[in-house]
Design a protein around this motif. Structure first.
Motif, PDB file in Angstrom:
ATOM      1  N   SER A   1       0.849  -1.180   0.000  1.00  0.00           N
ATOM      2  CA  SER A   1       0.000   0.000   0.000  1.00  0.00           C
ATOM      3  C   SER A   1       0.888   1.234   0.000  1.00  0.00           C
ATOM      4  O   SER A   1       1.885   1.277   0.721  1.00  0.00           O
ATOM      5  CB  SER A   1      -0.887  -0.002   1.239  1.00  0.00           C
ATOM      6  OG  SER A   1      -1.688   1.153   1.270  1.00  0.00           O
ATOM      7  N   PRO A   2       0.526   2.242  -0.799  1.00  0.00           N
ATOM      8  CA  PRO A   2       1.322   3.475  -0.760  1.00  0.00           C
ATOM      9  C   PRO A   2       1.063   4.244   0.531  1.00  0.00           C
ATOM     10  O   PRO A   2      -0.064   4.266   1.036  1.00  0.00           O
ATOM     11  CB  PRO A   2       0.831   4.255  -1.976  1.00  0.00           C
ATOM     12  CG  PRO A   2      -0.543   3.752  -2.226  1.00  0.00           C
ATOM     13  CD  PRO A   2      -0.561   2.317  -1.765  1.00  0.00           C
ATOM     14  N   VAL A   3       2.102   4.828   1.064  1.00  0.00           N
ATOM     15  CA  VAL A   3       2.019   5.677   2.247  1.00  0.00           C
ATOM     16  C   VAL A   3       2.691   6.995   1.898  1.00  0.00           C
ATOM     17  O   VAL A   3       3.781   7.016   1.337  1.00  0.00           O
ATOM     18  CB  VAL A   3       2.722   5.030   3.457  1.00  0.00           C
ATOM     19  CG1 VAL A   3       2.787   5.991   4.632  1.00  0.00           C
ATOM     20  CG2 VAL A   3       2.030   3.750   3.864  1.00  0.00           C
ATOM     21  N   ARG A   4       2.011   8.091   2.234  1.00  0.00           N
ATOM     22  CA  ARG A   4       2.574   9.416   1.988  1.00  0.00           C
ATOM     23  C   ARG A   4       2.485  10.209   3.282  1.00  0.00           C
ATOM     24  O   ARG A   4       1.434  10.238   3.926  1.00  0.00           O
ATOM     25  CB  ARG A   4       1.797  10.131   0.893  1.00  0.00           C
ATOM     26  CG  ARG A   4       2.322  11.509   0.609  1.00  0.00           C
ATOM     27  CD  ARG A   4       1.529  12.159  -0.476  1.00  0.00           C
ATOM     28  NE  ARG A   4       2.049  13.494  -0.681  1.00  0.00           N
ATOM     29  CZ  ARG A   4       1.642  14.302  -1.622  1.00  0.00           C
ATOM     30  NH1 ARG A   4       0.691  13.936  -2.444  1.00  0.00           N
ATOM     31  NH2 ARG A   4       2.168  15.492  -1.736  1.00  0.00           N
ATOM     32  N   PHE A   5       3.585  10.824   3.668  1.00  0.00           N
ATOM     33  CA  PHE A   5       3.588  11.632   4.881  1.00  0.00           C
ATOM     34  C   PHE A   5       4.499  12.832   4.687  1.00  0.00           C
ATOM     35  O   PHE A   5       5.380  12.830   3.841  1.00  0.00           O
ATOM     36  CB  PHE A   5       4.025  10.819   6.111  1.00  0.00           C
ATOM     37  CG  PHE A   5       5.420  10.268   6.009  1.00  0.00           C
ATOM     38  CD1 PHE A   5       6.514  11.010   6.431  1.00  0.00           C
ATOM     39  CD2 PHE A   5       5.637   9.000   5.492  1.00  0.00           C
ATOM     40  CE1 PHE A   5       7.796  10.501   6.329  1.00  0.00           C
ATOM     41  CE2 PHE A   5       6.919   8.482   5.390  1.00  0.00           C
ATOM     42  CZ  PHE A   5       8.006   9.240   5.808  1.00  0.00           C
ATOM     43  N   THR A   6       4.242  13.849   5.484  1.00  0.00           N
ATOM     44  CA  THR A   6       5.088  15.036   5.507  1.00  0.00           C
ATOM     45  C   THR A   6       5.733  15.116   6.871  1.00  0.00           C
ATOM     46  O   THR A   6       5.047  15.025   7.894  1.00  0.00           O
ATOM     47  CB  THR A   6       4.275  16.315   5.231  1.00  0.00           C
ATOM     48  OG1 THR A   6       3.675  16.202   3.942  1.00  0.00           O
ATOM     49  CG2 THR A   6       5.164  17.555   5.272  1.00  0.00           C
ATOM     50  N   ILE A   7       7.041  15.259   6.886  1.00  0.00           N
ATOM     51  CA  ILE A   7       7.776  15.396   8.129  1.00  0.00           C
ATOM     52  C   ILE A   7       8.258  16.845   8.205  1.00  0.00           C
ATOM     53  O   ILE A   7       8.745  17.399   7.222  1.00  0.00           O
ATOM     54  CB  ILE A   7       8.942  14.383   8.205  1.00  0.00           C
ATOM     55  CG1 ILE A   7       9.643  14.452   9.555  1.00  0.00           C
ATOM     56  CG2 ILE A   7       9.905  14.543   7.060  1.00  0.00           C
ATOM     57  CD1 ILE A   7      10.658  13.325   9.771  1.00  0.00           C
ATOM     58  N   THR A   8       8.042  17.469   9.354  1.00  0.00           N
ATOM     59  CA  THR A   8       8.410  18.861   9.571  1.00  0.00           C
ATOM     60  C   THR A   8       9.281  18.958  10.814  1.00  0.00           C
ATOM     61  O   THR A   8       8.958  18.369  11.843  1.00  0.00           O
ATOM     62  CB  THR A   8       7.155  19.733   9.769  1.00  0.00           C
ATOM     63  OG1 THR A   8       6.327  19.620   8.613  1.00  0.00           O
ATOM     64  CG2 THR A   8       7.507  21.190   9.985  1.00  0.00           C
ATOM     65  N   ASN A   9      10.367  19.706  10.709  1.00  0.00           N
ATOM     66  CA  ASN A   9      11.223  19.938  11.858  1.00  0.00           C
ATOM     67  C   ASN A   9      10.841  21.280  12.464  1.00  0.00           C
ATOM     68  O   ASN A   9      11.197  22.330  11.954  1.00  0.00           O
ATOM     69  CB  ASN A   9      12.698  19.929  11.454  1.00  0.00           C
ATOM     70  CG  ASN A   9      13.621  20.168  12.634  1.00  0.00           C
ATOM     71  OD1 ASN A   9      13.175  20.385  13.753  1.00  0.00           O
ATOM     72  ND2 ASN A   9      14.918  20.136  12.376  1.00  0.00           N
ATOM     73  N   GLY A  10      10.084  21.233  13.545  1.00  0.00           N
ATOM     74  CA  GLY A  10       9.661  22.449  14.222  1.00  0.00           C
ATOM     75  C   GLY A  10      10.595  22.838  15.354  1.00  0.00           C
ATOM     76  O   GLY A  10      10.279  23.728  16.134  1.00  0.00           O
ATOM     77  N   GLY A  11      11.742  22.185  15.441  1.00  0.00           N
ATOM     78  CA  GLY A  11      12.689  22.462  16.523  1.00  0.00           C
ATOM     79  C   GLY A  11      13.645  23.591  16.198  1.00  0.00           C
ATOM     80  O   GLY A  11      13.572  24.219  15.139  1.00  0.00           O
ATOM     81  N   ASP A  12      14.581  23.809  17.103  1.00  0.00           N
ATOM     82  CA  ASP A  12      15.545  24.894  16.931  1.00  0.00           C
ATOM     83  C   ASP A  12      16.899  24.416  16.425  1.00  0.00           C
ATOM     84  O   ASP A  12      17.863  25.168  16.401  1.00  0.00           O
ATOM     85  CB  ASP A  12      15.708  25.680  18.234  1.00  0.00           C
ATOM     86  CG  ASP A  12      16.137  24.799  19.400  1.00  0.00           C
ATOM     87  OD1 ASP A  12      16.393  23.593  19.183  1.00  0.00           O
ATOM     88  OD2 ASP A  12      16.207  25.312  20.528  1.00  0.00           O
TER      89      ASP A  12
END
Length: 101
Positions: A4-15
């Motif tokens: 199954s295809p999986v799509r995600f967005t990863i965001t670095n909200g750190g400093d």
């Protein structure tokens, strides 16, 4: 055994940079049993940056029939102030069922 295809967005909200975060795709059954179906290292992500990734994961043929929530969970191995935002669940669920012969 299907994929199954999986799509995600990863965001670095750190400093600081997220050094090669490891993202696991987890299927969670209705009774809370968690099954990791894929784990991959990602490229380093600078503070404030985002990246969208899509790939196919294999659903284990041993997985019981049922409805599952899909979750992406990231770990960096670095010390964080708070890890509450390191995972997200998909807005839809998947149904796993055996094919009838």
């Amino acid at each position: 055994g299907a994929t199954s295809p999986v799509r995600f967005t990863i965001t670095n909200g750190g400093d600081g940079p997220a050094r090669k975060p490891q993202v696991s795709i987890v299927l969670i059954s209705e009774d809370g049993v968690r099954t990791v179906v894929d784990t991959r290292l990602q490229l380093e992500l600078a503070s404030g940056d985002s990246r969208t990734t899509t790939y196919n994961v294999s659903i284990p043929s041993s997985l019981a029939d049922g409805i599952y929530t899909v979750q992406a969970a990231a770990e960096t191995g670095d010390r964080e102030y708070n890890d509450k935002n390191n995972s997200a669940k998909a807005p839809v669920k998947i149904r796993v069922a055996r094919l009838q012969k």
